[in-house]
Design an enzyme around this catalytic site. Structure first.
Site, short mmCIF file in Angstrom:
data_model
loop_
_atom_site.label_atom_id
_atom_site.label_comp_id
_atom_site.label_asym_id
_atom_site.label_seq_id
_atom_site.Cartn_x
_atom_site.Cartn_y
_atom_site.Cartn_z
N HIS A 1 50.91 63.50 42.10
CA HIS A 1 51.27 63.47 40.68
C HIS A 1 51.40 64.93 40.25
CE1 HIS A 1 51.57 61.47 36.86
NE2 HIS A 1 50.56 62.14 36.35
N TYR B 1 55.61 64.16 29.21
CA TYR B 1 54.58 64.49 28.21
C TYR B 1 54.36 65.99 28.18
CZ TYR B 1 51.34 64.80 32.21
OH TYR B 1 50.74 65.14 33.40
N ASP C 1 36.44 28.85 32.10
CA ASP C 1 36.88 27.69 31.32
C ASP C 1 37.70 26.83 32.27
OD1 ASP C 1 37.64 26.49 28.51
OD2 ASP C 1 39.55 26.79 29.53
#
Ligand SMILES: Cc1cc2nc3c(=O)[nH]c(=O)nc-3n(C[C@H](O)[C@H](O)[C@H](O)COP(=O)(O)OP(=O)(O)OC[C@H]3O[C@@H](n4cnc5c(N)ncnc54)[C@H](O)[C@@H]3O)c2cc1C
Length: 831
Positions: free
Chosen positions: A230, A261, A547
């Site tokens: 990066h 940026y 659930d």
């Protein structure tokens, strides 16, 4: 063995990794009073990814929980000696779609107190005078964003941890993790081996950054992260040359449409971005991470060709970039996950926690991550819903480094792209397919992907039977087809056939199975053989952790069917509470069963001729049948509010069963349907979806699921709900609340909007009398009730019929609180 480092023999918690992540976890553990913490770093603190970070701290993320964690970070950094500069942050919108995204974010931020402002291009320029306003339509501005010095931050956190009693050992490499796996399914950590000897520990935290996968392997745990190179550049100081600037500090500036940026750096700028051609780093021939063992305090070679597009874009937005000298191009590796969210939580090895994969926002996240992890370790559960960051979201398919890389690559390269609801990622597909997949493909299925499964969203072949004029406005109409309405209507009027083979299926077996499930489920699941129960499992706060439906298949065998993405999570929740003996076995049997749902008023007419077995068994019951030539387990359940069955058969029969049902249904105008129709159908019935409408942060009472709760208690979470004897005594170690179920402060309510073409997608603010009172959990269009439907938690005192407004892309759409369910309130069609 000589112990030059004088390590302790044991510690309650050992943290591996002295980057910002490990330091923050140590800091927060100390804050919570955990004194017995050891942090081990193989080199110097910050010598992994942390030291070369650009230091931007932006708070706006994709979910409330994540953004709240970033807000926590800022709150903490403002108090630490870490070079914090609260300069604010701007995010530009240069396309109509991006403008919509900004409007949506600004509206959403209001629902949880993030002071995100909508500003004009001119206002953005006043704040950041170096920028050109070319093409800028608007921007968002967050005054509390900022930047900091990564090494100072890590140092401050480490110092805080030391003051709280933590011991930090640098130049101490962890070479092994001891795991006791003598009881199958109950592996747990015992300690670490280091180059200076062993340390026994109850809890080990893998905060190894891009080394986390390698550290995980020491315990046989897969951490699906990939190191990517990066880059950002740093310019020479020049800003004294800029005339007329009023502000002491420039805000950070993001221009996602140009992939870039900026932040100030002394009198110069730091500029970086997300290039379209990413660079995975240090992978071996199997695409597995193989980072050199001496890679500390080091950077990679400058890679200008890869950075060229970013550099060119930066000159468009900030023209002075053309004139100033670049002093350095920093190229450093960082850990990315396959979905660009953090990888946090307890692994399948009890006591082994992971906090890694920070995807180039680890500085921004570290404060919140440290708090969440420390709470998780000390309390046994996180204290907020962190599902989208939870390591358990990664199923077995992410064991493959090649698959992990494909997904991570796509996510990195599209980092700044707008993610429209319903957008489907493409990398690594198809991976998991149902036995009826070839049929779906041949019949024009539009597939979506979930947990590696190809699932039918709708069949484009059904589109001509639909109504194009119902296409929702804006984003909601982007990944949409008239076929959805056609499939919905056919299910209500005749019958629909749905492939639900991707459902996660778990089995809980053994003499202790009933007792375990009763101790975990809020409903009574230990009923007669053949009974199906809809239930939740709760955390100790009473929040909904799972659930699903539970079927008692045999006296000592229970089958659980849960959401496609939730199997791993639910299984590990159950295992975690299971006794460490042979009395209960818990396993995932998803692959063993195909599942097709046949629902609609003509479902019985279609199924009856295919079987000799009577179909007279009651709703919420199971029976074994033969359907055509296929042995089937038929469950009389529905997620769409119509008569019908979920038909489960061993996978090898799946294609045959689908074909049999389809052929039998032809004379009844059966339609094959997809998940988009199911979603519309279930909204009309008010069926909740976990991770959207209900989460670990809401109780069954808040969620309108109080009918499931056993009033005599005796399950995890009961005392937080105020039910059962334990609550009255306040004595089972949970947050006891005596005196019966309290009235919740908020409740999940059904809203119907006045404009049927304005469809909420989730996260929109809801206001009453001008005050924001809630946020949409899920929404959509109901093709039978012909209303735009949204669900939201609202204060309990809000009454039926109350006028509400929902902010849909900057426009307040009126609506009202409606009685639910909107369709067939007495459930007559189901029975
Ligand atoms: C070029 C670049 C720019 C970035 N810019 C930003 C930014 O602007 N904002 C932002 O928020 N984030 C940014 N990031 C990301 C940020 O730097 C990382 O997310 C963060 O530093 C990761 O911290 P960590 O603690 O997880 O990992 P690391 O800092 O890598 O720490 C892990 C540590 O574990 C140690 N370790 C590994 N194996 C062992 C072992 N066996 N025994 C003992 N110790 C071990 C390593 O030596 C290392 O020190 C950027 C990253 C890069 C590469």
């Amino acid at each position: 063995m000589a112990r030059p480092r004088e390590l302790p023999d044991r510690a309650r918690v050992v943290i591996i990794g002295g980057g910002v992540g490990g330091a923050s976890i140590a800091y927060h553990l100390a804050k919570l009073g955990e004194r017995d913490v050891v942090l081990l770093e193989r080199s110097e603190l910050t010598s992994g990814s942390t030291f070369h970070s650009a230091g931007l701290v932006g708070q706006l993320r994709s979910s409330v929980s994540l953004t709240r964690m970033m807000m926590d970070s800022v709150g903490l950094y403002q108090t630490l000696d870490c070079g914090w500069v609260g300069c604010g942050g701007i995010r530009l919108a240069c396309t109509p779609e991006r403008e919509q995204e900004v409007l949506r974010q600004v509206a959403w931020a209001k629902t949880f107190g993030l002071a995100l402002e909508l500003i004009s291009a001119q206002q953005a320029r006043e704040l950041f005078p170096l920028m050109s306003t070319d093409g800028v339509r608007c921007a968002s501005y967050l005054p509390s964003d900022g930047y900091l010095d990564p090494s100072l931050l890590t140092g401050a956190l480490a110092e805080g941890a030391r003051v709280g009693g933590a011991r930090i050992f640098t130049h101490t490499r962890v070479t092994g993790i001891d795991v006791d796996d003598s009881v199958p399914g109950h592996a747990r950590v015992r300690g670490v081996q280091t180059e200076w000897g062993p340390i026994e520990a109850e809890v080990i935290v893998n905060a190894g950054g891009m080394f986390a996968a390698e550290i995980g392997r020491l315990a046989g745990v897969r951490v699906p992260i990939v190191p990517f190179a990066h880059e950002y550049l740093v310019t020479q100081p020049f800003r004294e040359l800029v005339a007329g600037e009023q502000r002491a500090h420039l805000p950070t500036l993001r221009d996602p449409d140009l992939l870039i940026y900026f932040r100030e750096e002394g009198g110069g700028l730091v500029m970086g971005g997300y290039e379209r051609h990413c660079a995975p780093w240090a992978l071996d021939e199997h695409l597995r991470d193989a980072i050199p063992s001496d890679f500390n305090g080091r950077l990679l070679e400058e890679d200008w060709p890869r950075f060229e597009e970013i550099a060119a874009n930066s000159r468009k937005r900030v023209p002075v970039m053309d004139e100033i000298t670049v002093t350095r191009l920093i190229n450093g590796p960082e850990a990315f996950t396959p979905d660009n969210e953090f990888c946090l939580g307890e692994s399948e090895v009890r006591g082994l926690f992971v906090a890694a994969g920070f995807c180039a926002h680890g500085l921004a996240g570290a404060g919140g991550i440290g708090r969440v992890m420390a709470e998780w370790i000390c309390e046994g559960e996180p204290t907020m819903d962190v599902w989208e960051m939870d390591i358990r979201r990664f199923g077995a398919h992410f064991r493959s480094p090649a698959y992990t890389l494909k997904r991570a690559r796509e996510v990195y390269e599209t980092y700044y792209d707008i993610r429209y609801p319903g957008h489907e990622r493409q990398a690594g597909r198809p991976l998991r397919t149902s036995s009826a997949y070839p049929w779906h493909s041949e019949h024009g299925a539009a597939f979506g992907e979930k947990s590696g499964w190809e699932r039918v969203n709708w069949y484009e072949a059904n589109a001509p039977a639909g109504d194009e004029s119902l296409r929702p406005r804006g984003w909601a109409g982007m990944h949409w087809s008239p076929a959805i309405g056609a499939e919905h209507r056919a299910t209500r009027e005749r019958a629909g056939l749905f492939d639900e083979s991707s459902f996660s299926k778990l089995e809980i077996a053994g003499p202790g199975a009933a007792e375990l499930l009763q101790a975990l489920c809020d409903n009574n699941v230990a009923r007669e053989v053949g009974a199906i129960t809809y239930t939740q499992m709760l955390n100790r706060r009473g929040g909904i952790e799972c659930d699903f439906t539970v079927t008692r298949v045999e006296e000592d065998l229970f089958s659980i069917v849960t959401g496609t993405a939730f199997g791993n999570h639910d299984l590990s929740w159950i295992r975690r509470h299971a006794p460490a003996d042979a009395s209960v076995r818990c396993y995932d049997v998803t692959a063993r069963w195909a599942c097709f749902a046949l629902w609609g008023p003509r479902a019985r007419d279609i199924l009856a001729p295919l079987t000799d077995d009577p179909l007279d068994f009651a709703y919420m019951h199971m029976r074994e049948l033969a359907v055509g030539d296929v042995p089937v387990r038929a469950l009389r359940v529905t997620f769409v509010g119509e008569l019908g069955w979920e038909l489960y058969c061993p996978t090898e029969y799946g294609a045959g069963l689908w074909r049999t049902l389809w052929q039998a249904g032809r004379e009844h105008d059966l339609v094959a349907g997809g998940y988009s129709a199911i979603d519309s159908l279930r909204l009309e019935k008010g069926y909740r979806v976990w991770a959207a409408d209900i989460t670990p942060d809401e109780t069954p009472y808040e969620a309108g699921l109080g009918f499931c709760v056993r009033k005599d208690g005796g399950f995890v979470g009961a005392s937080a709900l105020g039910v059962g004897a334990a609550a009255e005594l306040g004595g089972d170690g949970e947050a006891g609340r005596a005196g019966g179920p309290p009235t919740p402060a908020k409740r999940l309510r059904c809203l119907v909007l006045a404009d049927p073409r304005s469809v909420a997608l989730g996260n929109e603010p809801v206001r009453i009398d001008g005050q924001i009172v809630g946020r949409v959990t899920s929404g959509g269009y109901g093709y039978t009730v012909e209303r735009s439907i949204a669900y939201a938690y609202l204060p309990t005192e809000v009454e039926l019929g109350a006028a509400v407004e929902v902010d849909i892309f900057g426009e307040w759409v009126t609506g009202e609180v409606a009685r639910e369910p909107l369709f067939d309130p007495k459930g007559e069609r189901i029975r």
